[in-house]
Design an enzyme around this catalytic site. Structure first.
Site, mmCIF file in Angstrom:
data_model
loop_
_atom_site.group_PDB
_atom_site.id
_atom_site.type_symbol
_atom_site.label_atom_id
_atom_site.label_comp_id
_atom_site.label_asym_id
_atom_site.label_seq_id
_atom_site.Cartn_x
_atom_site.Cartn_y
_atom_site.Cartn_z
ATOM 1 N N LYS A 14 0.721 -1.286 -0.087
ATOM 2 C CA LYS A 14 0.162 0.038 -0.096
ATOM 3 C C LYS A 14 0.909 1.293 0.000
ATOM 4 O O LYS A 14 0.827 2.230 -0.669
ATOM 5 C CB LYS A 14 -1.140 0.008 1.493
ATOM 6 C CG LYS A 14 -2.014 -0.962 1.341
ATOM 7 C CD LYS A 14 -2.905 -0.900 2.422
ATOM 8 C CE LYS A 14 -2.282 -0.829 3.775
ATOM 9 N NZ LYS A 14 -1.928 -2.305 4.262
ATOM 10 N N ARG A 89 -10.305 0.577 8.309
ATOM 11 C CA ARG A 89 -10.186 -0.765 8.932
ATOM 12 C C ARG A 89 -11.179 -1.353 9.517
ATOM 13 O O ARG A 89 -11.137 -2.669 9.740
ATOM 14 C CB ARG A 89 -8.955 -0.944 9.749
ATOM 15 C CG ARG A 89 -7.610 -1.129 8.987
ATOM 16 C CD ARG A 89 -6.558 -0.613 10.034
ATOM 17 N NE ARG A 89 -5.241 -1.340 9.914
ATOM 18 C CZ ARG A 89 -4.362 -0.946 9.526
ATOM 19 N NH1 ARG A 89 -4.124 0.233 9.161
ATOM 20 N NH2 ARG A 89 -3.047 -1.519 9.679
ATOM 21 N N ARG A 128 10.975 -6.835 4.846
ATOM 22 C CA ARG A 128 10.936 -5.362 5.387
ATOM 23 C C ARG A 128 11.288 -5.275 6.780
ATOM 24 O O ARG A 128 12.083 -4.222 6.969
ATOM 25 C CB ARG A 128 9.520 -5.030 5.178
ATOM 26 C CG ARG A 128 9.317 -3.470 5.319
ATOM 27 C CD ARG A 128 7.831 -2.901 5.113
ATOM 28 N NE ARG A 128 6.908 -3.221 6.209
ATOM 29 C CZ ARG A 128 5.789 -3.076 6.113
ATOM 30 N NH1 ARG A 128 5.097 -2.541 4.927
ATOM 31 N NH2 ARG A 128 4.906 -3.291 7.059
ATOM 32 N N ARG A 134 11.023 -1.604 12.154
ATOM 33 C CA ARG A 134 9.767 -0.981 12.411
ATOM 34 C C ARG A 134 9.235 -1.923 13.925
ATOM 35 O O ARG A 134 9.276 -2.977 13.669
ATOM 36 C CB ARG A 134 8.581 -1.046 11.641
ATOM 37 C CG ARG A 134 8.905 0.157 10.782
ATOM 38 C CD ARG A 134 7.660 0.188 9.494
ATOM 39 N NE ARG A 134 6.473 -0.325 9.810
ATOM 40 C CZ ARG A 134 5.304 -0.247 8.986
ATOM 41 N NH1 ARG A 134 5.620 0.498 7.934
ATOM 42 N NH2 ARG A 134 4.312 -0.995 9.215
ATOM 43 N N ARG A 145 -1.042 -8.644 13.720
ATOM 44 C CA ARG A 145 -1.428 -7.699 13.019
ATOM 45 C C ARG A 145 -2.153 -8.379 11.507
ATOM 46 O O ARG A 145 -3.187 -7.889 11.064
ATOM 47 C CB ARG A 145 -0.345 -6.829 12.316
ATOM 48 C CG ARG A 145 0.390 -5.881 13.462
ATOM 49 C CD ARG A 145 1.360 -5.274 12.731
ATOM 50 N NE ARG A 145 1.156 -4.279 11.866
ATOM 51 C CZ ARG A 145 1.797 -3.971 10.740
ATOM 52 N NH1 ARG A 145 3.144 -4.533 10.543
ATOM 53 N NH2 ARG A 145 1.544 -3.027 9.989
HETATM 54 P P1 AMP Z 1 -0.171 0.401 9.408
HETATM 55 O O1 AMP Z 1 1.122 1.032 9.323
HETATM 56 O O2 AMP Z 1 -1.071 1.030 8.502
HETATM 57 O O3 AMP Z 1 -0.149 -0.962 9.338
HETATM 58 O O4 AMP Z 1 -0.478 0.784 10.866
HETATM 59 C C1 AMP Z 1 0.243 0.397 11.971
HETATM 60 C C2 AMP Z 1 -0.820 0.460 13.283
HETATM 61 O O5 AMP Z 1 -1.315 1.623 13.596
HETATM 62 C C3 AMP Z 1 -1.748 -0.487 12.978
HETATM 63 O O6 AMP Z 1 -1.240 -2.069 13.598
HETATM 64 C C4 AMP Z 1 -2.693 -0.026 14.158
HETATM 65 O O7 AMP Z 1 -2.213 -0.560 15.491
HETATM 66 C C5 AMP Z 1 -2.571 1.311 13.941
HETATM 67 N N1 AMP Z 1 -3.631 1.621 13.200
HETATM 68 C C6 AMP Z 1 -3.364 2.339 11.742
HETATM 69 N N2 AMP Z 1 -4.572 2.450 10.991
HETATM 70 C C7 AMP Z 1 -5.573 2.190 11.608
HETATM 71 C C8 AMP Z 1 -6.851 2.159 11.796
HETATM 72 N N3 AMP Z 1 -7.320 2.697 10.631
HETATM 73 N N4 AMP Z 1 -7.585 1.835 12.675
HETATM 74 C C9 AMP Z 1 -7.264 1.265 13.950
HETATM 75 N N5 AMP Z 1 -5.835 1.340 14.007
HETATM 76 C C10 AMP Z 1 -4.992 1.830 13.171
#
Ligand code: AMP
Length: 187
Positions: A14, A89, A128, A134, A145
């Protein structure tokens, strides 16, 4: 104004595809993951609230996430279009996003779901992790996740499918080929 949601499991590409879409279409990029990471890194009150949750690999509660998203939208009244990455999400988030779009006399025009298998996603994240280091990508959090995606987030797809806005794109292959598949969806 075109507004687009890019959708897919962690590690689906993404972020990479978002960068290319921004270059081509000039979207304002809203990545809730990036925003949460910024808050935790800068130790803001919001960052303090979500740090533990993020580190566990769980989703941040809807009320917190939706409020942060709304704030970000309000910061960009001149935007020609938004690219939402990592949001929505949950169905509650998708409904809130439609509401916010409607309030601004616009809509989510395209939802592009990157179709990548669970195995491929696990392989990519493992790769990654060695590059980016990260915190939320550590091995023990990875399962969480991915589970969050396949048990909760995936339910957002029928919401958009019903409304005829869902475009599923094969997310396996060279970056430019995947990008071409995505842009062929956008009229
Ligand atoms: P990402 O980089 O998009 O995978 O986001 C990293 C973390 O941020 C996720 O594992 C969640 O803990 C939190 N997070 C990001 N976007 C959302 C969302 N739309 N709803 C809930 N938690 C989120």
């Amino acid at each position: 104004m075109i507004n687009l949601v890019i959708f897919g499991p962690p590690g689906a590409g993404k972020g990479t595809q978002s960068e290319k879409l921004i270059q081509k279409y000039g979207f304002v990029h809203i990545s809730t993951g990036d925003l949460f990471r910024w808050h935790t890194k800068n130790d803001t009150p919001l960052g303090k609230r979500v740090k533990e949750i993020m580190n566990s690999g769980a989703l941040v509660p809807d009320d917190i996430t939706i409020a942060m998203l709304k704030e970000e939208l309000d910061k960009n009244p001149q935007a020609k279009g938004f690219l939402f990455d990592g949001f929505p999400r949950t169905v509650a988030q998708a409904e809130a996003l439609d509401r916010f779009m409607k309030e601004n006399n616009t809509a989510i025009h395209y939802v592009v779901a990157l179709d990548v298998s669970e195995k491929e996603v696990r392989d990519r994240i493992a790769k990654r992790r060695t590059i980016e280091n990260r915190a939320d990508d550590e091995e023990d959090k990875l399962n969480k996740r991915i589970t969050e995606y396949f048990t909760k987030t995936i339910h957002v797809l029928p919401y958009y499918e019903k409304a005829g806005r869902l475009n599923t794109v094969n997310g396996i292959g060279p970056i430019d080929e995947i990008f071409a598949r995505i842009t062929s969806v956008i009229k």
